[in-house]
Structures are given as structure tokens and as C-alpha cells.
Design a protein around this motif. Structure first.
Motif, PDB file in Angstrom:
ATOM      1  N   THR A  68     -20.074  11.445  -7.059  1.00 23.15           N
ATOM      2  CA  THR A  68     -21.674  10.994  -7.597  1.00 23.15           C
ATOM      3  C   THR A  68     -21.409   9.431  -8.184  1.00 23.15           C
ATOM      4  OG1 THR A  68     -22.005  13.325  -8.378  1.00 23.15           O
ATOM      5  CG2 THR A  68     -22.180  11.781 -10.243  1.00 23.15           C
TER       6      THR A  68
ATOM      7  N   ARG B 226     -25.977  13.671 -12.003  1.00 25.67           N
ATOM      8  CA  ARG B 226     -24.752  14.790 -11.276  1.00 25.67           C
ATOM      9  C   ARG B 226     -25.675  15.107 -10.050  1.00 25.67           C
ATOM     10  NH1 ARG B 226     -27.134  19.765 -15.158  1.00 25.67           N
ATOM     11  NH2 ARG B 226     -25.418  20.386 -13.904  1.00 25.67           N
TER      12      ARG B 226
ATOM     13  N   SER C 297     -30.477  10.856  -9.908  1.00 25.83           N
ATOM     14  CA  SER C 297     -28.892  10.600  -9.774  1.00 25.83           C
ATOM     15  C   SER C 297     -28.154  10.361  -8.311  1.00 25.83           C
ATOM     16  CB  SER C 297     -28.881  12.506  -9.821  1.00 25.83           C
ATOM     17  OG  SER C 297     -28.625  12.876 -11.211  1.00 25.83           O
TER      18      SER C 297
END
Length: 452
Positions: free
Chosen positions: A257, A261, A244
Motif C-alpha cells: 500500500t 488503505r 487508495s
């Protein structure tokens, strides 16, 4: 070597230094070992200062405990010989692990004697990164039999970015950056992210979290300038696709973001936590379970179903979860954290636990608001500065049956312990853990109980 002093290194001091003297002046020297004869280059030498600072640049008479440094950028003599400076983060990497722990134990003992007026034998316990960790029960062994090389334990790393857009790290107490191509203290999940050869131009800092459970890692890029969307796509492409990725605007604010996540999933002792890029989590892969076991050793005897507990400086709620499990729905847990982002993490984790009250704010202010509340047990896990006199005063007044004090700084802990002892409290036991091998840092857990 021109500009270097020849020094005989004296005892270890708090902060990762040895103490030397030159013409009556105290000099704190990094990258040495007590007893060595070295040449050291001054890094801070203002005439008005009470003491100076220096780095070892050549070892003339090595200690038997000296070993080749495992990481070239942090090897002080090699760095200076190459015309650069050593990076921070591995200042004990030239010392055998057993000797590192003896030195850390000496620092803890010295701080307890000087600040808490308490003579106490201390052993620093190894915490191997593999499956065989230290025994959970107090006094059941030190874990040395399962020792390892002290590498690959960091699940969190923070990097600078140099002018060429490459990962770098800062020298100690300096804005100077040194490019790095690896980080041997990091877990494999960080090494595999592909950051070492990436062009990170436009980025000021890189924060990486790779959970010990092997779940999806998170990379947070703090931008140094406004970058166009195509440049953001290039940065995404440069980082392993399984990670991520979030970015923080140059003006600050919450991370945005870009992929995956904005948080990681952590687990300790069978409990599950969500920690965002802003949140705090222990960096050694075995630290959460190790510290949890020691804290529960301290509070279980006074805490049970229907009991009341407080978790102060609670972070993402590492200790809040087992406390809530012990007291059950008929009990209560006050979980206090000052950082808004980390407190949001805890609130997310415990949103269905009605007997857990997650409060964001300064601990002394929250305790003042809860004056008169009764706690069977308190977990105290302050930052490096310690709890401070006011928090100690409030806890003495609240008189819980036990305080489990988790400390990452032996000096601030010893200072606070001295105030507890002045109020009639006792130190029942103390354990010290080597949760930061190859650095000077040491973590302690202590059980404090009130007087009659």
C-alpha cells in the motif's frame, strides 16, 4: 472485403457466439445476431480444429434487434474498418437489451436440456443500476419496468497497459492490446480516477475497485519492472488523490500500500465487508444484494435460530454474513474459500463471530475433513468451472435440506445439476439475472432439494 467469408448466422451458442456453417465446417462467430447475413473474418482457422472462430466485419442484412454499439473499441465492424481489432468485455453491445436477455435465456435453456436433460422455461431478469431493482421475492416480477441502458454497473475493472504507457484492453482470446479512453460499463467512481490520460509506463496491469457505496476506491498497479521511488511518486500523482493506491512487485506477492488503505469497504443487505485488492467481490453494483435476496429465498424456509449452514466458495463472505445472522450465536456456519487473500478478507470480517468457522482450502478437501457433519442448508457459489462431480457427490452424501446454487456459467451449472438429478435431487426453482449487460454472461440462482 478480402479474406472474409459471407455467412448466414444461426442460433446463439454458449460463450457469446452465433453458430454458422461454411462448407460443412462449424464456425463460432462473435459480434453477430442470429439470422443476420454478414461478412466475417476468421480469427482461428487451423485445419485440424473441429471448429473455427470468426468476428463480424460487415453486416449485410442486419437483425431488427441490432443497434449502434455504445463503445467504439468494442464495435467489431468499426474496429476492423479502422485497421484494429475489437476489445473484449462488451460483445453484446450491438444488441438491444431485451434481445440480449432473450438470447441469454435461450443459452440457459439449451444447456439445461443438453446437460441436465431438463426442459425448463427461463426468463432473464433485468437488474437496473438505480434504486429500483428486481423484486426480492421469487416469482414477484422481473424488474423490466425499472430498466435502464445497461451502462455504469461495473465496480471492478481490469486494464492492460500498452507500450506507450496508456490504459488498454485485450482483444478476445488474444494478447493484442487496444488503447481505451473510457469504459462506459464502469461506475462514475472509476471514470473519475484520472487514469485515461496518465503515463503508466512501468506498469503491466491496473485493477480498480470503486465500491457502490461511494467509499474510497482502490487502484492496484502490477509493475512490469522495478521502478525507482521517484517514479512511484509520479504514478501516485497521476491518480486521483482520493483513491487508495497499492502496487504489486513484478515478481508477485502481496500488494504494497502506497496511499490510503489496501482494501475497500463494501455493504450489502445491511452487512459490512472488507475486501482487499486480492479479494473477490461481485462486479455489478446491484449484484450483492440481488443475489443475497435470491439465496435467502432458497434457504430461509429450512434455516432458523440454532441451525447449521455451509457457504462453499464463500469469497469474502457475502452469503456467510446473512447465514450467520439467521442461525444466531447458537447455530454454526462453515465458510470455505480457496483463495488465500479472499479467505483472509472473510476472516477479518468475521473474526468476532465465534459461530462462524472461516476455512481456507479446496472445498472438496474441507468437506472431506467435515465428513459426517450435518447442514440444514448449503450455499454453493463456485467459479466458472462449477463445483464438479466430487463436491456434488459429497453434498449428496451430506444431504442438507436445501442447496442454493449460485452459478456464473450455465454449462457448468447444468452439468452439476445433472449429477444432482441422477442422485434423486430436484430443481425446485431457478432464477436468472442479467448482472452483466452488454456481455454474454448471465448469473443464475437455483434451489435444489434432496429426494426422499
Amino acid at each position: 472485403m478480402s479474406g472474409a467469408l459471407e455467412l448466414r448466422l444461426g442460433p446463439i451458442a454458449h460463450g457469446g457466439h452465433t453458430v454458422a456453417r461454411h462448407e460443412g465446417r462449424v464456425i463460432f462467430v462473435r459480434h453477430g445476431i442470429p439470422g443476420e447475413l454478414v461478412r466475417a473474418r476468421l480469427t482461428e482457422s487451423e485445419e485440424g480444429k473441429r471448429f473455427w472462430r470468426a468476428d463480424v466485419v460487415e453486416v449485410l442484412e442486419p437483425s431488427p434487434a441490432r443497434r449502434p454499439h455504445f463503445w467504439a473499441p468494442a464495435d467489431s465492424p468499426a474496429a476492423y474498418a479502422a485497421g484494429t481489432v475489437p476489445v473484449g468485455g462488451a460483445e453484446f453491445g450491438h444488441i438491444e437489451l431485451a434481445e440480449q436477455r432473450r438470447l441469454k435465456a435461450a443459452v440457459v435453456r439449451e444447456q439445461l436440456t443438453r446437460l441436465a436433460h431438463l426442459e425448463l422455461e427461463v426468463e432473464v431478469e433485468a437488474v437496473p443500476v438505480g434504486d429500483a431493482g428486481p423484486t426480492a421475492g421469487r416469482g414477484e416480477g422481473s424488474g423490466h419496468a425499472a430498466d435502464d441502458d445497461g451502462l455504469h454497473w461495473r465496480t471492478r475493472c481490469s486494464f492492460a497497459v500498452d507500450a506507450s504507457g496508456r490504459l488498454a484492453m485485450h482483444a478476445h482470446r488474444s494478447e493484442a492490446t487496444v488503447p481505451v479512453q473510457d469504459m462506459p460499463l464502469a461506475v462514475d467512481g472509476i471514470e473519475r480516477l484520472g487514469l485515461w490520460d496518465a503515463d503508466l509506463s512501468g506498469v503491466a496491469r491496473v485493477e480498480v475497485a470503486a465500491p457502490a457505496s461511494g467509499t474510497t476506491p482502490l487502484v492496484v498497479l502490477t509493475l512490469s519492472e522495478d521502478v525507482p521511488s521517484n517514479r512511484l511518486r509520479e504514478l501516485l500523482d497521476a491518480i486521483d488523490g482520493d483513491a487508495s493506491v497499492s502496487v504489486v512487485d513484478p515478481t508477485g506477492g502481496a500488494p504494497l500500500t502506497l496511499r490510503g488503505r489496501g482494501s475497500v469497504a463494501e455493504e450489502a443487505g445491511g452487512f459490512h465487508y472488507t475486501v482487499t485488492g486480492e479479494g473477490f467481490w461481485q462486479i455489478h453494483r446491484r449484484a450483492p444484494e440481488t443475489l443475497m435476496a435470491a439465496v435467502l429465498d432458497a434457504v430461509r424456509p429450512v434455516l432458523g435460530e440454532g441451525g447449521s449452514a455451509a457457504d462453499l466458495y464463500a469469497g469474502a463472505g457475502l452469503f456467510t454474513a446473512p447465514l450467520a445472522s439467521i442461525v444466531g450465536q447458537s447455530g454454526s456456519v462453515l465458510s470455505v474459500e480457496g483463495s488465500p487473500g479472499t479467505s483472509r478478507d472473510a476472516r477479518r470480517t468475521f473474526k468476532r463471530e465465534r459461530h462462524v468457522d472461516v476455512v481456507q482450502g479446496r472445498v472438496e478437501r474441507v468437506l472431506r475433513q467435515h465428513a459426517g457433519a450435518s447442514f440444514d442448508a448449503v450455499v454453493l457459489d463456485p467459479p466458472r468451472a462449477g463445483a464438479g462431480r466430487e463436491v456434488v457427490r459429497q453434498l449428496v452424501a451430506a444431504a442438507p435440506r436445501a442447496v442454493a446454487y449460485v452459478a456464473c456459467d450455465p454449462a457448468s451449472f447444468a452439468r452439476d445439476l445433472g449429477w444432482f438429478r441422477e442422485a434423486g435431487w430436484s430443481l425446485e426453482w431457478l432464477r436468472a439475472f442479467d448482472l452483466y449487460p452488454h456481455t454474454h454472461h448471465v448469473e443464475t440462482v437455483a434451489l435444489l432439494t434432496p429426494g426422499a
